[in-house]
Design a protein around this motif. Structure first.
Motif, PDB file in Angstrom:
ATOM      1  N   PHE A  65      44.074  39.398  40.456  1.00 55.99           N
ATOM      2  CA  PHE A  65      43.874  40.474  39.492  1.00 55.99           C
ATOM      3  C   PHE A  65      43.027  41.568  40.143  1.00 55.99           C
ATOM      4  N   PRO A  66      43.046  42.811  39.587  1.00 58.45           N
ATOM      5  CA  PRO A  66      42.026  43.779  40.010  1.00 58.45           C
ATOM      6  C   PRO A  66      40.650  43.128  39.868  1.00 58.45           C
ATOM      7  N   THR A  67      39.771  43.343  40.818  1.00 55.78           N
ATOM      8  CA  THR A  67      38.523  42.584  40.877  1.00 55.78           C
ATOM      9  C   THR A  67      37.708  42.698  39.599  1.00 55.78           C
ATOM     10  N   THR A  68      37.569  43.928  39.071  1.00 55.01           N
ATOM     11  CA  THR A  68      36.776  44.102  37.853  1.00 55.01           C
ATOM     12  C   THR A  68      37.343  43.299  36.694  1.00 55.01           C
ATOM     13  N   VAL A  69      38.674  43.281  36.590  1.00 58.86           N
ATOM     14  CA  VAL A  69      39.326  42.532  35.506  1.00 58.86           C
ATOM     15  C   VAL A  69      39.150  41.033  35.719  1.00 58.86           C
ATOM     16  N   GLY A  70      39.410  40.583  36.947  1.00 56.30           N
ATOM     17  CA  GLY A  70      39.360  39.154  37.228  1.00 56.30           C
ATOM     18  C   GLY A  70      37.997  38.538  36.995  1.00 56.30           C
ATOM     19  N   VAL A  71      36.935  39.174  37.505  1.00 59.50           N
ATOM     20  CA  VAL A  71      35.605  38.575  37.361  1.00 59.50           C
ATOM     21  C   VAL A  71      35.100  38.675  35.927  1.00 59.50           C
ATOM     22  N   THR A  72      35.499  39.726  35.196  1.00 51.35           N
ATOM     23  CA  THR A  72      35.093  39.823  33.794  1.00 51.35           C
ATOM     24  C   THR A  72      35.719  38.705  32.974  1.00 51.35           C
ATOM     25  N   LEU A  73      37.023  38.503  33.151  1.00 52.49           N
ATOM     26  CA  LEU A  73      37.705  37.437  32.407  1.00 52.49           C
ATOM     27  C   LEU A  73      37.161  36.068  32.798  1.00 52.49           C
ATOM     28  N   ALA A  74      36.910  35.865  34.094  1.00 52.31           N
ATOM     29  CA  ALA A  74      36.368  34.580  34.537  1.00 52.31           C
ATOM     30  C   ALA A  74      34.967  34.359  33.984  1.00 52.31           C
ATOM     31  N   GLY A  75      34.162  35.425  33.947  1.00 49.28           N
ATOM     32  CA  GLY A  75      32.820  35.309  33.376  1.00 49.28           C
ATOM     33  C   GLY A  75      32.852  34.995  31.892  1.00 49.28           C
ATOM     34  N   ALA A  76      33.757  35.666  31.168  1.00 48.55           N
ATOM     35  CA  ALA A  76      33.896  35.381  29.740  1.00 48.55           C
ATOM     36  C   ALA A  76      34.374  33.951  29.504  1.00 48.55           C
ATOM     37  N   LEU A  77      35.315  33.492  30.342  1.00 45.52           N
ATOM     38  CA  LEU A  77      35.793  32.115  30.235  1.00 45.52           C
ATOM     39  C   LEU A  77      34.662  31.125  30.509  1.00 45.52           C
ATOM     40  N   ALA A  78      33.816  31.437  31.506  1.00 47.11           N
ATOM     41  CA  ALA A  78      32.667  30.573  31.795  1.00 47.11           C
ATOM     42  C   ALA A  78      31.725  30.505  30.593  1.00 47.11           C
ATOM     43  N   SER A  79      31.550  31.632  29.895  1.00 45.30           N
ATOM     44  CA  SER A  79      30.707  31.637  28.697  1.00 45.30           C
ATOM     45  C   SER A  79      31.290  30.734  27.614  1.00 45.30           C
TER      46      SER A  79
END
Length: 422
Positions: free
Chosen positions: A25-39
């Motif tokens: 994914f675009p980096t900003t999108v990928g890490v945001t979604l992964a961070g939200a999933l981690a939450s």
């Protein structure tokens, strides 16, 4: 503080690696979604018998303080780096479009979203004062330059479209912060309006913040250019630009003028003369430093956005308000862009896809969340913060993942117009 930052840095590196290795994914999108999933995973583990896990994670995030981290931390670096990477001469050619969108579209959007939010909150049973609704309109209206620039680099759009979108997002960010501070002062929750609030005092504050920031940023850029023109050490040149950014942002805050606008203009001034100021070797080092710094802080910020979902508690009424206001924000963004484009499209040679691209590419990010979290404690603060998070996550996840096909159509249409013009 160091422990909290070390944990955030480690999580960011891991999520960025997983996105780059598997998701693409675009980096900003990928890490945001992964961070939200981690939450979400932390929430579930807490509910399943690890109650202290969420408290520990929330404590780390609160230690870092998102608002301080962004508004008084990395924002100056991100804005300067974004402006330095633009073609300042191309931006000057498109100044009418960029400044019109940055100023008028942001003001139109602020008041339309604010009025609509006042009605939506009342509709779902959440009573929010009009001034707080307008504050929400001010913080959610500017598009986030960090998210937008990351997508533009991947999409490889024509220079004209890239300059329009990036230039608008850099300037409307500064304008949005100024409007937010003015409205906060009028509402009696800020420190920037003193004495009796009148139309003249509000106008004076806006002029001081915006024009003062632009003039100060221009002076910083000229000073940096003058100093760097006389040396050839890339290490010293990097140090000078870093001192201008950090020191200049702190000085702007002390002077009561807009630091974001100052950083944008300082970056553009240096960008305009970088071919004359830097030798090819030093320019490669200086631009490489700022590009890498921009990318690293960019990824760090969007991981923080995803993880910060952990601190957001919500209920049914707030979820309903969020869904309605996501639609409102999209509709108002289209209207606030379409109205100025009626006068700009033919004169500037933009295609019919430009309004759609500006609308769907209007991502929100860390600046909106930072401003929302900077609001003082009140019965309404939680409503504004929750809805802000919802809109930011929607724009990053949904719009960020679906923007590229529209970018390609807009690029093809723009190139066809340019060829026809020749």
């Amino acid at each position: 503080m160091l422990t909290a930052f070390a944990v955030l840095l480690g999580i960011t590196a891991l999520l960025a690696y997983l996105n780059e290795r598997y998701l693409h994914f675009p980096t900003t999108v990928g890490v945001t979604l992964a961070g939200a999933l981690a939450s979400v995973v932390i929430f579930l583990l807490s509910a399943l018998g690890l109650p202290h896990l969420r408290d520990w994670a929330a404590g780390l995030l609160e230690t870092l303080d998102f608002t301080e981290f962004v508004l008084n931390g990395i924002l100056s670096v991100l804005l300067f780096a974004g402006a330095l990477g633009l073609d300042a001469r191309q931006l000057l050619r498109q100044r009418a479009s960029i400044l019109t969108l940055a100023f008028f579209s942001t003001l139109i959007s602020t008041f339309l979203i604010g009025l609509a939010a006042y009605g939506v909150f009342a509709l779902v049973g959440l009573s929010v004062p009009l001034m707080w609704a307008l504050l929400f309109g001010a913080l959610i209206s500017p598009t986030d330059p960090v998210a937008v620039l990351d997508l533009l680099k991947r999409a490889q759009v024509p220079k004209k479209i890239e300059t329009l979108i990036a230039g608008e997002s850099l300037f409307n960010d500064g304008v949005g912060v100024v409007v937010f501070l003015v409205l906060a002062g009028v509402a009696g929750i800020g420190e920037h309006v003193h004495g009796e609030v009148t139309a003249l005092s509000v106008l004076g504050l806006f002029a001081r913040e915006a024009l003062g920031g632009l003039l100060f940023g221009g002076a910083l850029g000229l000073l940096g250019s003058y100093l760097m023109r006389r040396i050839e050490s890339h290490a010293v040149e990097v140090l000078i630009t870093l001192a201008l950014v950090i020191g200049g942002y702190v000085a702007a805050a002390a002077l009561g003028i807009s630091g974001p606008l100052a950083m944008v203009l300082a970056g553009l001034v240096i960008s305009a003369v970088k071919h004359e100021v830097f030798t090819p070797a030093t320019r490669e080092h200086v631009e490489g430093f700022w590009e890498t710094t921009d990318q690293v802080l960019n990824i760090l910020l969007f991981t923080f956005i995803g993880l910060d979902v952990l601190l957001t508690e919500t209920n049914g009424a707030q979820i309903l308000a969020s869904v309605l206001l996501i639609a409102v924000a999209l509709g108002v963004r289209w209207l606030s862009v379409a109205l100025p484009m009626v006068f700009l499209r033919e004169r500037e040679g933009y295609s019919k896809y430009t309004v759609r691209l500006l609308t769907w590419g209007g991502l929100r990010g860390g600046i909106a969340i930072s401003l929302a979290l900077s609001l003082p404690d009140s019965p309404w603060r939680h409503y504004v913060v929750t809805v802000t998070y919802a809109i930011v996550l929607f724009t990053i996840a949904v719009q960020g993942l679906t923007i590229l096909p529209l970018v390609r159509r807009a690029s093809a249409a723009t190139e066809a117009l340019e060829q026809a013009g020749r």
